[in-house]
Each structure stands twice: as structure tokens, then as C-alpha cells.
Design a protein around this motif. Structure first.
Motif, short mmCIF file in Angstrom:
data_model
loop_
_atom_site.label_atom_id
_atom_site.label_comp_id
_atom_site.label_asym_id
_atom_site.label_seq_id
_atom_site.Cartn_x
_atom_site.Cartn_y
_atom_site.Cartn_z
N ASP A 182 0.83 -1.21 0.00
CA ASP A 182 0.00 0.00 0.00
C ASP A 182 0.86 1.26 0.00
OD1 ASP A 182 -2.32 -1.50 0.02
OD2 ASP A 182 -2.68 -1.27 2.18
N GLU A 183 1.90 1.24 0.85
CA GLU A 183 2.76 2.43 0.95
C GLU A 183 3.60 2.62 -0.31
OE1 GLU A 183 2.45 4.63 3.20
OE2 GLU A 183 1.05 3.48 4.43
N PHE A 184 4.01 1.53 -0.94
CA PHE A 184 4.72 1.62 -2.21
C PHE A 184 3.83 2.28 -3.27
CE2 PHE A 184 5.63 -0.19 -6.42
CZ PHE A 184 6.99 0.08 -6.55
N ILE A 185 2.58 1.84 -3.32
CA ILE A 185 1.64 2.40 -4.30
C ILE A 185 1.40 3.89 -4.04
CG2 ILE A 185 -0.78 2.34 -5.06
CD1 ILE A 185 -0.64 -0.73 -4.70
N LYS A 186 1.26 4.27 -2.77
CA LYS A 186 1.07 5.69 -2.44
C LYS A 186 2.23 6.53 -2.97
CE LYS A 186 -1.54 5.17 1.89
NZ LYS A 186 -1.46 5.36 3.35
N ALA A 187 3.45 6.02 -2.77
CA ALA A 187 4.62 6.77 -3.24
C ALA A 187 4.65 6.87 -4.75
CB ALA A 187 5.90 6.10 -2.73
N VAL A 188 4.33 5.79 -5.43
CA VAL A 188 4.29 5.79 -6.90
C VAL A 188 3.25 6.79 -7.40
CG1 VAL A 188 3.66 4.39 -8.90
CG2 VAL A 188 5.21 3.46 -7.17
N GLN A 189 2.08 6.77 -6.79
CA GLN A 189 1.03 7.71 -7.19
C GLN A 189 1.43 9.15 -6.90
OE1 GLN A 189 -2.25 5.99 -4.99
NE2 GLN A 189 -2.96 4.83 -6.78
N GLY A 190 2.17 9.32 -5.79
CA GLY A 190 2.66 10.66 -5.46
C GLY A 190 3.65 11.19 -6.48
N MET A 191 4.26 10.27 -7.24
CA MET A 191 5.20 10.67 -8.30
C MET A 191 4.50 10.76 -9.66
SD MET A 191 8.11 10.95 -6.69
CE MET A 191 9.32 10.95 -7.99
N GLY A 192 3.17 10.69 -9.64
CA GLY A 192 2.40 10.86 -10.87
C GLY A 192 2.21 9.60 -11.69
N LYS A 193 2.48 8.42 -11.09
CA LYS A 193 2.31 7.15 -11.80
C LYS A 193 1.21 6.33 -11.13
CE LYS A 193 5.73 7.55 -14.78
NZ LYS A 193 5.54 7.54 -16.26
N LYS A 194 0.65 5.42 -11.90
CA LYS A 194 -0.37 4.52 -11.37
C LYS A 194 0.01 3.09 -11.75
CE LYS A 194 -5.34 3.57 -11.48
NZ LYS A 194 -6.65 3.94 -12.08
N PRO A 195 0.01 2.14 -10.78
CA PRO A 195 0.34 0.75 -11.13
C PRO A 195 -0.58 0.22 -12.23
CG PRO A 195 0.32 1.02 -8.76
CD PRO A 195 -0.25 2.29 -9.33
N VAL A 196 -0.01 -0.56 -13.12
CA VAL A 196 -0.81 -1.11 -14.22
C VAL A 196 -1.64 -2.30 -13.75
CG1 VAL A 196 0.73 -0.34 -16.05
CG2 VAL A 196 1.15 -2.56 -14.95
N ARG A 197 -1.26 -2.92 -12.65
CA ARG A 197 -2.00 -4.07 -12.13
C ARG A 197 -1.63 -4.31 -10.67
NH1 ARG A 197 -3.39 -8.64 -15.18
NH2 ARG A 197 -3.29 -7.27 -17.01
N ARG A 198 -2.61 -4.76 -9.87
CA ARG A 198 -2.32 -5.23 -8.52
C ARG A 198 -2.91 -6.62 -8.35
NH1 ARG A 198 -2.69 -2.32 -2.55
NH2 ARG A 198 -1.82 -4.10 -1.41
N GLU A 199 -2.07 -7.55 -7.85
CA GLU A 199 -2.48 -8.93 -7.67
C GLU A 199 -2.24 -9.36 -6.23
OE1 GLU A 199 -3.93 -10.71 -9.92
OE2 GLU A 199 -3.52 -9.63 -11.79
N PHE A 200 -2.90 -10.45 -5.84
CA PHE A 200 -2.77 -10.98 -4.48
C PHE A 200 -2.43 -12.45 -4.53
CE2 PHE A 200 -5.82 -7.51 -4.51
CZ PHE A 200 -5.33 -6.68 -3.52
N THR A 201 -1.64 -12.89 -3.55
CA THR A 201 -1.32 -14.31 -3.44
C THR A 201 -1.32 -14.69 -1.96
OG1 THR A 201 0.27 -16.01 -4.08
CG2 THR A 201 1.19 -13.87 -3.42
N SER A 202 -0.72 -15.82 -1.63
CA SER A 202 -0.67 -16.30 -0.24
C SER A 202 0.77 -16.36 0.22
CB SER A 202 -1.31 -17.70 -0.16
OG SER A 202 -0.88 -18.38 1.00
N ASP A 203 0.98 -16.21 1.54
CA ASP A 203 2.35 -16.31 2.05
C ASP A 203 2.83 -17.76 2.10
OD1 ASP A 203 0.63 -17.07 4.10
OD2 ASP A 203 1.81 -16.14 5.68
#
Length: 375
Positions: A182-203
Motif C-alpha cells: 500500500d505504501e509503495f503504491i502511495k509513493a508511486v502515485q505521489g510521483m504521478g504514476k499509477k500501477p498497471v495491475r495489482r495482484e494478491f497471493t498467499s504467504d
């Protein structure tokens, strides 16, 4: 009672009192991390470092309130499981520990923190999820930067240094993995970028073929993974096999010798960040690293040095308070300015580490090479 008998009794009583006065005061310090299961290598690293701190303290005994103090580490295995973690927390409190260094995982530290707070026992943890210090407990302290700092540093590095244009994000749904993603995405968005995809898996997952095949269609140049090295390593290998030429990035649970061992040649070119400065850059860091390697015949895995600092910081607070009682030395932790192996420790009102350093490294020539340290 005859006079001679009385004399013997008095002499015996005085001897007993003298012996008691000379006896060490045993102070129990609690410790918890995953010591079994897939994250045991992190936990043993933490325990090794905590034991080093205890031995260092006992090698030069300190005197508190007129008594020599002998420190004892009470270790518990929380298995990286929140349910077991709360049971462990209660056992440590019941054992009479004066402070707890742990837990390792955010998902364990957060529910356990209430138990320590209720008992008035200080908890010093390396857990990075911001929620760990947001409950208002005066007993809760973070020995490293939070996900906001670590994830933020990685996000900015991806945009500014790696010039990433297409960023994909995967996390393992744990409190740690989701939090740092979440915090990585916030920083990326703060730099004017948006992730192209977000996925989830299991530990617990090791096969990421389906997720990676889907991501290949969007041609990412960076894939951020919020999770541990046991999953990141097969992910790196599968990326290579599928022809995905992206940098894999992650937090401190990826930045380990284990990641390189498991991923082999496919570890090259991937990035991770750890909370803390490079040990060799700290006045006491080189010495600690050399002593650790000599004693345990292995490299430092991850955040063990912070566990060492946690033990030493508690002992320092006890000395300054001239008391081993949590109610007396707790304010000394809150107001500390302790110079440790990994950082200069001082905490804000919520228990967060001030001026927390973050070190970003990449795998080169089968080793982690430091690329940047930010504050």
C-alpha cells in the motif's frame, strides 16, 4: 534459647542477609519471533542477536538500585501466527518479563501489543505496519522505519532511479505484505504514476505462473512484491522462465542471503530495502557484524541487529532509571537518545523511530550491494 544457640542463629541470619545482598538480581527479557516454519531463518537470526546482547550485558554486569543484575532471555516461538502470538504474549507476561523484544511480523505484533499494554510491559518491535503504533499504547515502540518510509523509499526509487513506466504490484495478504505494498503504491502515485495491475497471493504459495503470465501481457518493468524471501525467490525464477524482464522489488523480508541462495542466478538485478543504515557505516556496526559471524558461523539474515539494539536500549533505560521495574524505566525508553548498532534511537509520541534510515540494495555478483540510503 541458650546464648550460644542465639549467637549461632544471629550469625546465620547475618550470613544469609549478606549472601542475599550479594546475590544477582535476575531480570527476564522476553523475546518472540518465528523459530519454526518457513520464516524460522528470520527468527533464529533475531534470537542469535538478542542472545549476543544478553551475553554482552552479563559479561560486564551492571548495578541497579545497589544490586548486580543478571539478564536472562525468555524465548518464545510465535510461528508468525497471530493466534499463537497472543498466546505467547500472555506466557511472557505471566513469566514476569520486564520488557519484550518482538515480535517480528506485523500481523503478530499488532494483536500482541494490547496484552503487553494491559500488563504495562514495554514492547520493542521491528514490525513495520503503521497500525502497530497507532493504538495509543505507551508501551509500544518501533525499532525501525515503518512501511510508510520503506515502501515510500522503494516507490520513489522505482520512478526516479529505475525510470519505471509500468509497475505491477503483488502482495501476500499478510499485515506486512499488504501494508508495505500500500505504501509503495502511495509513493508511486505521489510521483504521478499509477500501477498497471495489482495482484494478491498467499504467504504459503510457491507457484506464481498464473499471476505472472497475466502480468506479462502488460509488460511491466518493475514488479513489487510485498512478502517474504521464500516466495520472492521462486517468483524471480518463474519471471526469468517466462521471459519477464522486470526488476523485482521488495522490503526487508526479501533482502536476505536466503533469497539469493534460493533464486540462484535469477536473483541478479532485483532490489530490496531494509530499515536501518548499512552496518559498516555505523561506528559499532562493523564490530557487531564481525562478532556475529564469528560466533554463529553465518551471515546476518535481516533485522537481528535491531533485536540486539532493543535489548541494549532496555538495559540502558533501566540504568538511567536506576530500576528494573517497567513503570520506572518505561519513561526512559520514551525519552531515549541511545546510539545503537543500527541507528541513533529516539522515539516520537507514538513510539515511532525518529529519522529512521532506509537502505536500498540490489543483487550483484551473488551479493546485496547498497545503492542508496535515505532518511
Amino acid at each position: 534459647m541458650k546464648q550460644s544457640t542465639m549467637g549461632i542463629w544471629v550469625a546465620g541470619a547475618l550470613l544469609a542477609m549478606s549472601t542475599a545482598a550479594l546475590a544477582d538480581t535476575v531480570v527476564k527479557i522476553g523475546f518472540s519471533s518465528p523459530l519454526s516454519g518457513p520464516q524460522a531463518h528470520y527468527g533464529k537470526d533475531n534470537e542469535n542477536a538478542a542472545k549476543m546482547a544478553i551475553d554482552d550485558l552479563n559479561a560486564k554486569p551492571i548495578t541497579i538500585a545497589g544490586q548486580k543484575v543478571k539478564f536472562e532471555l525468555v524465548s518464545e516461538d510465535d510461528q508468525a501466527d497471530p493466534r499463537i502470538g497472543t498466546q505467547v504474549a500472555q506466557r511472557l507476561v505471566d513469566a514476569g518479563v520486564k520488557a519484550v523484544i518482538g515480535h517480528y511480523n506485523s500481523g503478530v505484533s499488532i494483536p500482541a501489543s494490547r496484552i503487553y499494554a494491559d500488563a504495562g510491559v514495554p514492547q520493542l518491535s521491528v514490525s513495520t505496519n503503521p497500525a502497530y503504533t497507532q493504538s495509543g499504547y505507551k508501551t509500544t515502540f518501533r525499532l525501525v522505519g515503518s512501511d510508510s518510509q520503506i515502501g515510500g523509499a522503494l516507490g520513489r526509487y522505482a520512478i526516479q532511479q529505475l525510470k519505471a513506466q509500468r509497475i505491477a504490484v503483488i502482495d501476500d495478504r499478510t499485515a506486512y505484505g499488504q501494508g508495505i505494498a500500500d505504501e509503495f503504491i502511495k509513493a508511486v502515485q505521489g510521483m504521478g504514476k499509477k500501477p498497471v495491475r495489482r495482484e494478491f497471493t498467499s504467504d504459503k504459495a510457491t507457484d506464481f505462473t498464473a499471476i505472472l503470465t497475466s502480468l506479462k501481457a502488460v509488460a511491466p518493468d518493475v514488479i513489487f512484491y510485498g512478502g517474504a524471501d521464500a516466495q520472492a525467490a521462486p517468483m524471480a525464477k518463474q519471471m526469468k522462465r517466462l521471459g519477464i524482464n522486470a526488476h523485482l522489488m521488495g522490503g526487508d523480508m526479501l533482502n536476505t542471503p536466503t533469497f539469493i541462495q534460493l533464486a540462484g542466478p535469477d536473483a541478479a538485478g532485483h532490489f530490496a530495502a531494509v530499515a536501518g543504515s548499512e552496518l559498516s557505516a555505523r561506528p559499532a556496526g562493523k564490530d557487531f557484524e564481525a562478532r556475529y559471524k564469528a560466533r554463529f558461523k553465518q551471515e546476518i539474515i535481516s533485522l537481528g541487529p535491531q533485536f540486539y539494539d532493543g535489548v541494549m536500549l532496555v538495559a540502558d533505560a533501566m540504568k538511567r532509571a536506576n530500576s528494573t521495574e517497567p513503570g520506572k524505566f518505561l519513561p526512559m525508553i520514551a525519552n531515549t537518545t541511545y546510539k545503537g548498532v543500527t541507528a541513533d534511537f529516539s522515539f516520537d509520541g507514538s513510539g515511532n523511530l525518529k529519522k529512521a534510515p532506509v537502505t536500498i540494495s540490489a543483487v550483484e555478483n551473488n551479493d546485496w550491494k547498497v545503492k542508496s540510503t535515505v532518511y
